[in-house]
Design a protein around this motif. Sequence first.
Motif, PDB file in Angstrom:
ATOM      1  N   LEU A  38       0.657  11.312   2.241  1.00 35.33           N
ATOM      2  CA  LEU A  38       1.862  10.568   1.858  1.00 35.33           C
ATOM      3  C   LEU A  38       2.752  10.200   3.045  1.00 35.33           C
ATOM      4  CD1 LEU A  38       2.796  12.561  -1.368  1.00 35.33           C
ATOM      5  CD2 LEU A  38       1.827  10.269  -1.251  1.00 35.33           C
ATOM      6  N   PHE A  39       2.754  11.021   4.117  1.00 33.75           N
ATOM      7  CA  PHE A  39       3.661  10.760   5.243  1.00 33.75           C
ATOM      8  C   PHE A  39       2.917  10.386   6.521  1.00 33.75           C
ATOM      9  CE2 PHE A  39       5.783  13.856   2.520  1.00 33.75           C
ATOM     10  CZ  PHE A  39       7.021  13.275   2.336  1.00 33.75           C
TER      11      PHE A  39
ATOM     12  N   LEU B 168      -5.352   3.028 -11.646  1.00 36.98           N
ATOM     13  CA  LEU B 168      -4.039   2.736 -11.068  1.00 36.98           C
ATOM     14  C   LEU B 168      -4.153   2.069  -9.697  1.00 36.98           C
ATOM     15  CD1 LEU B 168      -2.202   5.998 -12.125  1.00 36.98           C
ATOM     16  CD2 LEU B 168      -1.464   3.691 -12.699  1.00 36.98           C
ATOM     17  N   TRP B 169      -5.260   2.267  -9.043  1.00 43.08           N
ATOM     18  CA  TRP B 169      -5.508   1.617  -7.757  1.00 43.08           C
ATOM     19  C   TRP B 169      -6.075   0.214  -8.000  1.00 43.08           C
ATOM     20  CZ3 TRP B 169      -9.373   3.796  -3.570  1.00 43.08           C
ATOM     21  CH2 TRP B 169      -9.055   3.245  -2.328  1.00 43.08           C
TER      22      TRP B 169
ATOM     23  N   TYR C 162       4.337  -0.520  -4.031  1.00 41.52           N
ATOM     24  CA  TYR C 162       3.270   0.019  -4.884  1.00 41.52           C
ATOM     25  C   TYR C 162       3.688   1.312  -5.594  1.00 41.52           C
ATOM     26  CZ  TYR C 162       0.212  -3.388  -2.658  1.00 41.52           C
ATOM     27  OH  TYR C 162      -0.359  -4.551  -2.207  1.00 41.52           O
TER      28      TYR C 162
ATOM     29  N   GLY D 213      -1.936  -2.088   2.148  1.00 43.86           N
ATOM     30  CA  GLY D 213      -0.595  -1.530   2.273  1.00 43.86           C
ATOM     31  C   GLY D 213      -0.563  -0.061   1.859  1.00 43.86           C
ATOM     32  N   GLU D 214       0.559   0.330   1.224  1.00 42.52           N
ATOM     33  CA  GLU D 214       0.750   1.738   0.869  1.00 42.52           C
ATOM     34  C   GLU D 214      -0.130   2.159  -0.306  1.00 42.52           C
ATOM     35  OE1 GLU D 214       2.680   3.595   2.705  1.00 42.52           O
ATOM     36  OE2 GLU D 214       3.931   2.161   3.788  1.00 42.52           O
ATOM     37  N   SER D 215      -0.686   1.186  -1.035  1.00 40.62           N
ATOM     38  CA  SER D 215      -1.487   1.556  -2.201  1.00 40.62           C
ATOM     39  C   SER D 215      -2.738   2.339  -1.797  1.00 40.62           C
ATOM     40  CB  SER D 215      -1.903   0.310  -2.994  1.00 40.62           C
ATOM     41  OG  SER D 215      -3.027  -0.304  -2.402  1.00 40.62           O
TER      42      SER D 215
ATOM     43  N   LEU E  80       4.880   1.928  -8.399  1.00 38.04           N
ATOM     44  CA  LEU E  80       4.481   2.001  -9.804  1.00 38.04           C
ATOM     45  C   LEU E  80       3.036   2.470  -9.973  1.00 38.04           C
ATOM     46  CD1 LEU E  80       6.683   1.212 -11.729  1.00 38.04           C
ATOM     47  CD2 LEU E  80       5.427  -0.880 -12.273  1.00 38.04           C
ATOM     48  N   PHE E  81       2.248   2.403  -8.891  1.00 43.79           N
ATOM     49  CA  PHE E  81       0.846   2.805  -8.972  1.00 43.79           C
ATOM     50  C   PHE E  81       0.603   4.105  -8.224  1.00 43.79           C
ATOM     51  CE2 PHE E  81       1.213  -1.796  -9.184  1.00 43.79           C
ATOM     52  CZ  PHE E  81       0.679  -2.003 -10.448  1.00 43.79           C
ATOM     53  N   VAL E  82       1.248   4.260  -7.036  1.00 41.54           N
ATOM     54  CA  VAL E  82       1.007   5.460  -6.228  1.00 41.54           C
ATOM     55  C   VAL E  82       1.574   6.697  -6.922  1.00 41.54           C
ATOM     56  CG1 VAL E  82       1.505   6.610  -4.041  1.00 41.54           C
ATOM     57  CG2 VAL E  82       0.909   4.178  -4.060  1.00 41.54           C
ATOM     58  N   TRP E  83       2.834   6.618  -7.388  1.00 45.32           N
ATOM     59  CA  TRP E  83       3.462   7.824  -7.937  1.00 45.32           C
ATOM     60  C   TRP E  83       2.852   8.272  -9.259  1.00 45.32           C
ATOM     61  CZ3 TRP E  83       4.907  10.445  -4.232  1.00 45.32           C
ATOM     62  CH2 TRP E  83       5.563   9.899  -3.140  1.00 45.32           C
ATOM     63  N   PRO E  84       2.557   7.354 -10.207  1.00 45.77           N
ATOM     64  CA  PRO E  84       1.846   7.824 -11.406  1.00 45.77           C
ATOM     65  C   PRO E  84       0.495   8.466 -11.082  1.00 45.77           C
ATOM     66  CG  PRO E  84       2.776   5.672 -11.812  1.00 45.77           C
ATOM     67  CD  PRO E  84       2.990   5.956 -10.354  1.00 45.77           C
TER      68      PRO E  84
ATOM     69  N   MET F 250       7.140   2.927  -1.628  1.00 42.06           N
ATOM     70  CA  MET F 250       5.716   2.825  -1.307  1.00 42.06           C
ATOM     71  C   MET F 250       5.292   1.372  -1.043  1.00 42.06           C
ATOM     72  SD  MET F 250       3.611   5.367  -0.950  1.00 42.06           S
ATOM     73  CE  MET F 250       4.217   7.009  -0.555  1.00 42.06           C
ATOM     74  N   GLY F 251       6.119   0.646  -0.297  1.00 39.17           N
ATOM     75  CA  GLY F 251       5.782  -0.722   0.053  1.00 39.17           C
ATOM     76  C   GLY F 251       5.551  -1.612  -1.153  1.00 39.17           C
TER      77      GLY F 251
ATOM     78  N   PRO G 241      -3.308  -3.026  -8.834  1.00 38.41           N
ATOM     79  CA  PRO G 241      -2.728  -3.859  -7.764  1.00 38.41           C
ATOM     80  C   PRO G 241      -3.785  -4.503  -6.865  1.00 38.41           C
ATOM     81  CG  PRO G 241      -2.415  -1.529  -7.258  1.00 38.41           C
ATOM     82  CD  PRO G 241      -2.974  -1.594  -8.653  1.00 38.41           C
TER      83      PRO G 241
ATOM     84  N   PHE H 294      10.540   5.278   1.411  1.00 42.38           N
ATOM     85  CA  PHE H 294       9.349   6.096   1.142  1.00 42.38           C
ATOM     86  C   PHE H 294       8.986   6.040  -0.343  1.00 42.38           C
ATOM     87  CE2 PHE H 294       7.819  10.356  -0.197  1.00 42.38           C
ATOM     88  CZ  PHE H 294       6.549  10.278   0.361  1.00 42.38           C
TER      89      PHE H 294
ATOM     90  N   ARG I  87      -2.870   4.944  -0.351  1.00 39.10           N
ATOM     91  CA  ARG I  87      -2.644   6.400  -0.485  1.00 39.10           C
ATOM     92  C   ARG I  87      -3.285   6.959  -1.749  1.00 39.10           C
ATOM     93  NH1 ARG I  87       0.324   7.190   3.779  1.00 39.10           N
ATOM     94  NH2 ARG I  87       1.739   5.543   4.455  1.00 39.10           N
ATOM     95  N   ILE I  88      -3.514   6.093  -2.730  1.00 43.59           N
ATOM     96  CA  ILE I  88      -4.212   6.551  -3.945  1.00 43.59           C
ATOM     97  C   ILE I  88      -5.628   7.020  -3.598  1.00 43.59           C
ATOM     98  CG2 ILE I  88      -5.063   5.817  -6.215  1.00 43.59           C
ATOM     99  CD1 ILE I  88      -2.697   3.933  -6.411  1.00 43.59           C
TER     100      ILE I  88
END
Lengths: 252, 59
Positions: A40-41, A112-113, B13, A50-52, B15-19, B10-11, A116, B7, A54-55
């Motif tokens: 996450l960090f 969920l990945w 995202y 992008g940040e997605s 709605l997708f990363v946290w769930p 999440m750029g 997007p 943070f 991380r999933i």
Amino acid sequence: MIDLATFANPARFSRIAGRVFPWAVGATAVLMAAGLYFALFASPPDYQQGESVRIMYVHVPAAWMALSSYTLLAVASAVALVWRHLLADVVARAMAPIGACFTFLCLVTGSLWGKPMWGTFWVWDARLTSVLVLFFLYLGYLALQNAFDDPARGLRASAILALVGFVNVPIIKFSVDWWNTLHQPASIKLGGPAIDASMLVPLILMTLAFEAYFVTVLLLRMRTELVRGKLRSARLRAAEADEYLPNIGKPA
Amino acid sequence: MSPLSEFLAMGGYALFVWPAMAMVAVVLGGLLFESLRQLRSAEADLAAVEDRARNGSRR
């Protein structure tokens, strides 16, 4: 000759499990914390996703756990069927719900990945469908086990299902190579992974964390199965004893 | 945007990363909790049956 029965008897298992358990708990906590920190960090966003991305750090380890758990389930079932080894049944029974949970997490996090990145939560393609079948195999295994009055018959039937269902494991593995699919092919393979070290570190840490979690919960559930076995025989003994009166002398 | 809200976003995202992370926490936490509960209840049942067997034979 080594006697397999004494090599893996329940009493010895309990001793070894008692010694391993605290280490498994500690490893789970440390690896989970380190893995999540990197996931996450301390890892970069993907240049495309992008940040997605991380999933990925929970999705891919969950998928690996789902497949390796099922492989272990099939091996334990084969050992249980061929050698009728008590501990093999216990392992298989104890681990099936853990494998089912990881398969479920693989499907949900993948979905969920996918939304997007692919624009959809779900497609009926080879990889996704075969993993959904894996989830149903786990559920079928668990349901079949409790579908018989005689627990031994339930274990036998579910062990056969686990073995037959193993054909699905290579199908999942190679589905991305055999069929056209939205799902990307494997990035981690023999001959060096096609992934940067900054993303490989959280991936490996989360995988180790999930494995440590698997061992922790497996040992807990195996102990539960062994206690239940003792409980069944204690109840049988009590029922056979003359002075047994079910509701008298029961502590308040 | 503060570092924390950046943070959490999440750029875009979030709605997708946290769930996804929450599902992992809920499922793995729930399985651990349920496994502990089953062990406790099996151990309590066994203790009760063994206790009854001892009391029964003494009577």
